[in-house]
Write a protein that holds these residues in place. Structure first.
Motif, PDB file in Angstrom:
ATOM      1  N   ILE A 137       3.695  26.429 -14.230  1.00  0.00           N
ATOM      2  CA  ILE A 137       5.114  26.219 -13.940  1.00  0.00           C
ATOM      3  C   ILE A 137       5.660  25.054 -14.756  1.00  0.00           C
ATOM      4  CG2 ILE A 137       6.749  25.476 -12.143  1.00  0.00           C
ATOM      5  CD1 ILE A 137       5.127  27.139 -10.155  1.00  0.00           C
TER       6      ILE A 137
ATOM      7  N   SER B  60      13.892  32.246 -13.487  1.00  0.00           N
ATOM      8  CA  SER B  60      13.533  33.190 -12.419  1.00  0.00           C
ATOM      9  C   SER B  60      14.194  32.795 -11.107  1.00  0.00           C
ATOM     10  CB  SER B  60      12.020  33.240 -12.223  1.00  0.00           C
ATOM     11  OG  SER B  60      11.386  33.676 -13.391  1.00  0.00           O
TER      12      SER B  60
ATOM     13  N   SER C 173       8.453  25.787 -17.578  1.00  0.00           N
ATOM     14  CA  SER C 173       9.461  25.529 -16.554  1.00  0.00           C
ATOM     15  C   SER C 173      10.781  26.255 -16.829  1.00  0.00           C
ATOM     16  CB  SER C 173       9.687  24.032 -16.366  1.00  0.00           C
ATOM     17  OG  SER C 173       9.996  23.418 -17.584  1.00  0.00           O
TER      18      SER C 173
ATOM     19  N   PHE D  69      10.390  29.451 -15.104  1.00  0.00           N
ATOM     20  CA  PHE D  69      10.419  29.235 -13.661  1.00  0.00           C
ATOM     21  C   PHE D  69      11.851  29.066 -13.163  1.00  0.00           C
ATOM     22  CE2 PHE D  69      10.604  25.975 -10.283  1.00  0.00           C
ATOM     23  CZ  PHE D  69      10.018  26.696  -9.256  1.00  0.00           C
TER      24      PHE D  69
END
Length: 150
Positions: free
Chosen positions: A5, A15, A9, A12
């Protein structure tokens, strides 16, 4: 997992943004879109090379600011609409209703705005077919009408 993550990032946060945007589309509360704005801000911080702790801070601060300051303004604008732009059943209040079958406080049918509605008379009177009433309120799929005065 945490290492992935931090290393990815941008994926992440993107998402998280997409998930929150989809939830907002389903809820229409304007909370999740404000959180999604914070996630989008974190994506930009990552793309600018900022560390993960800064991305998380930007997410939290931007989300809080938009929820506290932007959402109330947006909600006021959404709730405020001119009377001539009433939607759904609100536009039926005050319209004439043509009684299609004997209508009392227990049962009946009326044509309102070109559609047939279950109707009830407000009070103890009964309206006969062919009579006109005026819609005073809508409760679910039932229109409550009163006898129209000439």
């Amino acid at each position: 997992m945490l290492e992935w993550i931090v290393a990815n990032s941008w994926a992440f946060w993107l998402s998280i943004f997409l998930i929150l945007a989809v939830i907002e589309v389903m809820s229409l509360d304007l909370y999740f879109i404000m959180l999604a704005t914070g996630a989008l801000g974190a994506v930009f911080v990552d793309l600018a090379g900022g560390p993960f702790w800064l991305q998380t801070l930007v997410f939290c601060v931007l989300s809080a600011v938009t929820i506290l300051f932007i959402r109330p303004i947006a909600m006021r604008h959404l709730r405020r609409s001119p009377a001539d732009q009433l939607t759904n059943v609100d536009r039926l209040i005050g319209q004439d209703a043509l009684v299609l079958e004997p209508t009392s406080r227990l049962s009946g049918r009326a044509k309102i705005g070109g559609e047939t509605w279950t109707a009830r008379v407000e009070g103890d009177s009964t309206l006969e077919p062919g009579a006109y009433g005026r819609v005073i309120r809508i409760d679910g799929a039932t229109a409550y009408i009163v006898e129209r005065r000439a």
